[in-house]
Design an enzyme around this catalytic site. Structure first.
Site, PDB file in Angstrom:
ATOM      1  N   GLU A 141      56.326   2.565  37.329  1.00  0.00           N
ATOM      2  CA  GLU A 141      55.067   1.902  37.013  1.00  0.00           C
ATOM      3  C   GLU A 141      54.349   1.516  38.287  1.00  0.00           C
ATOM      4  O   GLU A 141      54.937   1.553  39.391  1.00  0.00           O
ATOM      5  CB  GLU A 141      55.277   0.701  36.082  1.00  0.00           C
ATOM      6  N   VAL A 165      55.610  16.412  36.579  1.00  0.00           N
ATOM      7  CA  VAL A 165      54.783  15.250  36.228  1.00  0.00           C
ATOM      8  C   VAL A 165      53.813  15.667  35.126  1.00  0.00           C
ATOM      9  O   VAL A 165      53.018  16.587  35.318  1.00  0.00           O
ATOM     10  CB  VAL A 165      54.024  14.728  37.472  1.00  0.00           C
ATOM     11  N   PRO A 166      53.930  15.048  33.968  1.00  0.00           N
ATOM     12  CA  PRO A 166      53.025  15.434  32.878  1.00  0.00           C
ATOM     13  C   PRO A 166      51.581  15.023  33.179  1.00  0.00           C
ATOM     14  O   PRO A 166      51.339  14.231  34.079  1.00  0.00           O
ATOM     15  CB  PRO A 166      53.578  14.666  31.687  1.00  0.00           C
ATOM     16  N   HIS A 216      54.802  -7.080  34.260  1.00  0.00           N
ATOM     17  CA  HIS A 216      55.923  -7.359  35.152  1.00  0.00           C
ATOM     18  C   HIS A 216      55.483  -7.935  36.482  1.00  0.00           C
ATOM     19  O   HIS A 216      54.401  -7.617  36.979  1.00  0.00           O
ATOM     20  CB  HIS A 216      56.704  -6.067  35.440  1.00  0.00           C
ATOM     21  N   ALA A 238      56.450  16.633  45.522  1.00  0.00           N
ATOM     22  CA  ALA A 238      57.846  16.706  45.971  1.00  0.00           C
ATOM     23  C   ALA A 238      58.699  17.587  45.053  1.00  0.00           C
ATOM     24  O   ALA A 238      59.861  17.855  45.341  1.00  0.00           O
ATOM     25  CB  ALA A 238      58.433  15.308  46.039  1.00  0.00           C
ATOM     26  N   GLY A 239      58.129  17.999  43.902  1.00  0.00           N
ATOM     27  CA  GLY A 239      58.886  18.892  43.028  1.00  0.00           C
ATOM     28  C   GLY A 239      59.234  18.301  41.675  1.00  0.00           C
ATOM     29  O   GLY A 239      59.890  18.961  40.860  1.00  0.00           O
ATOM     30  N   ALA A 240      58.789  17.074  41.432  1.00  0.00           N
ATOM     31  CA  ALA A 240      59.057  16.490  40.114  1.00  0.00           C
ATOM     32  C   ALA A 240      58.126  17.136  39.092  1.00  0.00           C
ATOM     33  O   ALA A 240      57.052  17.628  39.445  1.00  0.00           O
ATOM     34  CB  ALA A 240      58.823  14.987  40.156  1.00  0.00           C
ATOM     35  N   LEU A 257      54.948  12.514  43.697  1.00  0.00           N
ATOM     36  CA  LEU A 257      56.134  13.001  42.970  1.00  0.00           C
ATOM     37  C   LEU A 257      55.987  14.490  42.643  1.00  0.00           C
ATOM     38  O   LEU A 257      56.909  15.283  42.823  1.00  0.00           O
ATOM     39  CB  LEU A 257      56.321  12.201  41.665  1.00  0.00           C
TER      40      LEU A 257
END
Ligand code: ACO
Ligand code: LMR
Length: 617
Positions: A233, A301-302, A275, A297-299, A294
């Site tokens: 988040e 991500v939707p 939070h 970096a290869g994630a 992200l």
């Protein structure tokens, strides 16, 4: 690397629960049961103010979980404990967490409390590193190892657990900040794959005890986990660490990631979400930026949060086609017996009752006597003990004169000196050192057919003879023939010459107040016959109570039917008047002996006729 270094909890984990959180503990045990865990996962409870073992259900069986005052004591007796779930309040969460972190067998400490000072959390983290202990939280709901171990309320209701396939292991590792969103994600993952192997919510504080990256690295090492889902988040730089791990190939498993809070850019100033850690000041901490990094970096991500399920499904199908994931067979969870209280609330069960109470009730706001609230009775000056006895013994609202008559009986029989059988027994018991109840009961046990307990017998015989229209002379003769002393006739000391004033008073009251004294008149005819034989064979106090009470009932035909009068006699309720009244005197005699510190009583040998052989002195 030992198994434990990548797995924080599994089917062998045993928890220590700090705080008597009965609902959360029961939910853990219910989870254990549906997952067919062999042993309940909670070993002990800490309650600093003390208490005995607590009862819980494991399936349909009741079990006891021990409770201790200190962590040290619990660990001494439960060597199996390896995780502490700390429900301590904000005030004591730091101290108790620190103690658990330092305790050798505890490998993971879950801190539920929200709002621990960041300075203190950092101290906890430093200590955890030193002691090789994991922290989940603060401000967390916990986590779950599907089918093996559940922290407290993680996963929500059992229905939700089953729908989210958390009762058996899947192939995904999930780490989130938010506890609420973790529950949502368990469901999304279950809809789009074979479910999760393990999930952790690290909590929303700015300084979590373990980070998103820490858990991703753990998941990477766990051979059971084939793909990772991260839900970060806005705020904090945790996601950058994950990106770095991806770039450095420290994370090689497919990783689907989404940073929530992309809407923050719509606000002009600094925004803080629910939070403590979910606020952004710099662009670096924004959700958009972190999602971009992200992805780079290869994630996976939707495009948006709503798209995350689709991406997970793609990853899953891909891993299945590569035979990295072997689709798991669906496992039937064990059914939990329904809680009786829940079923009762929803009117889904019935059971026969065990006792009947038609006189009083304690289920409402205030207890009632025959439906009348106690306060209403006590506030009414005209309603005394006689009225209450009418309600509770005879189930009648008695008119004033009848209630007054009952009170007169109680006052009349309250005591008759220390020499009568019952009082003497109470006195002897009191002097033998017995307590109030024992001494009272000792006196009460003396009440019977010869002493004070002849009222019901008298009522029965006189009423029967009267109803049969039996001539008083024939009645006396028949009783003699049967060899039965007429109950209610005769007295040890009172006689025609020494009349019993109590009997006179009750007779006069009845004559003055009752419409009907037929039975009293009949008894007086009987008395004429018996006293003609022996002058102490008078109508005694038991006898006069019996016959006048029946006359009182007969005077109130609108309240007592003939059948009801018979029932009063049949169930033997009239001796109760003597028992209740004389208790006042017995209690008085008990106090009297204690007041004068009377020693043990011993009967005088002069008063015993010894029929034994040999000399006595
Ligand atoms: N009906 C008929 N005859 C009686 C009755 C009676 N209720 N009581 C005594 N007798 C007769 C006996 O048969 C005996 O006759 P006998 O001389 O021809 O053999 C004679 O009177 C003496 O009998 P005792 O038992 O020695 O009489 P005592 O005066 O000791 O008894 C007692 C007193 C125990 C109260 C007795 O009268 C009795 O048993 N009455 C019935 C029970 C009763 O009403 N008890 C309550 C007393 S009041 C109170 O406790 C608060
Ligand atoms: C009583 O009320 O206890 C008495 O009538 C009995 C008795 O022997 O005096």
């Amino acid at each position: 690397m030992s198994k434990k270094s990548y797995s924080l909890f599994d089917k062998h984990s045993q928890a220590l629960i700090y705080g008597n959180q009965t609902k959360a503990i029961q939910r853990m045990l219910d989870f254990d049961y549906i997952c067919k865990r062999e042993k309940p996962s909670v070993s002990a409870i800490i309650n600093p103010t003390g208490g005995g073992p607590q009862q819980f259900f494991f399936g349909e069986k009741e079990i006891l979980i021990p409770m201790y005052k200190t962590i040290g004591k619990a660990l001494k007796f439960h060597k199996e404990i390896d995780i502490m779930i700390n429900f301590a309040s904000l005030r004591s969460a730091y101290e108790s967490s620190l103690e658990a972190i330092k305790a050798k067998p505890i490998k993971t400490v879950v801190i539920i409390a929200e709002g621990i000072l960041e300075r203190k959390t950092r101290l906890l983290i430093a200590n955890a590193k030193k002691n090789n202990t994991w922290i989940i939280g603060p401000a967390t709901v916990g986590g779950i190892c599907a089918g093996q171990f559940r922290i407290a309320n993680t996963g929500g209701t059992l229905e939700n657990i089953i729908n989210s396939k958390l009762h058996r292991g899947g192939s995904f590792g999930l780490v989130t900040k938010s506890g609420g969103l973790s529950n949502e994600m368990y469901n999304v993952i279950a809809q789009n794959s074979d479910g999760i192997y393990e999930g952790v919510a690290i909590g929303g504080d700015a300084y979590p005890g373990s980070t998103l990256a820490d858990h991703c690295l753990r998941f990477e090492k766990n051979p059971q986990i084939k793909a990772i889902v991260v839900l970060g988040e806005i705020g904090g730089l945790d996601e950058y660490e994950i990106s770095e791990a991806l770039i450095k190939k420290n994370i090689t498993k497919p990783l689907v990631a989404w940073t929530a809070g992309t809407c923050a850019k719509e606000f002009t100033g600094e925004v803080q979400f629910g939070h403590a850690g979910a606020k952004t000041g710099s662009l670096k901490e924004s959700a958009d930026k972190k999602n971009k990094v992200l992805k780079k970096a290869g994630a996976i991500v939707p495009k948006s949060f709503n798209d995350i399920g689709k991406q997970i499904n793609k990853v899953y199908k891909n891993l299945v086609s590569q035979k990295i994931i072997k689709p798991k067979k669906d496992l039937q969870p064990r059914a939990i017996p329904a809680d009786f209280e829940d079923f009762k609330k929803h009117k889904k069960v019935r059971k026969p009752t065990q006792i009947i109470s038609s006189i009083s009730c304690d289920t409402g706001e205030e207890a009632t006597y025959l439906g009348i609230p106690i306060s209403k009775i006590v506030k009414d000056q005209n309603k005394g003990l006689g009225y209450v006895i009418g309600l509770l013994w005879f189930k009648k609202e008695l008119p004033q004169f009848a209630a007054a008559y009952i009170e007169m009986i109680l006052k009349t029989v309250a005591d008759h000196g220390p020499c009568v059988s019952g009082a003497l027994n109470t006195i002897v018991s009191a002097r033998a050192g017995k307590d109030l109840v024992s001494s009272l009961v000792s006196g009460l046990l003396t009440i019977g057919p010869r002493f004070g307990g002849a009222i019901d017998g008298a009522a029965y015989y006189f009423f029967d003879a009267f109803n049969k229209d039996l001539n008083p002379r024939d009645f006396v003769a028949q009783m003699k023939q049967k060899g039965v002393n007429i109950p209610g006739i005769g007295h040890k000391v009172k006689s025609i010459k020494n009349p019993d004033k109590r009997v006179e008073n009750l007779k006069n009251f009845a004559k003055k107040n009752f419409k009907n004294t037929d039975l009293l008149n009949y008894a007086l005819e009987v008395e004429k016959i018996t006293t003609s034989k022996k002058e102490n064979l008078i109508l005694n106090v038991d006898g006069v109570i019996a016959v006048t009470f029946i006359d009182m009932m007969k005077s109130l035909p609108e309240i007592f039917s003939q059948r009801e009068i018979e029932k009063v006699i049949e169930i033997g309720s009239l001796n109760g008047l003597f028992v209740l009244g004389r208790s006042v005197g017995f209690i008085g005699h008990y106090f009297d002996q204690k007041r004068y510190k009377q020693g043990l009583y011993r009967f005088d040998t002069d008063d015993v006729l010894y029929l034994t052989k040999g000399k006595t002195n």
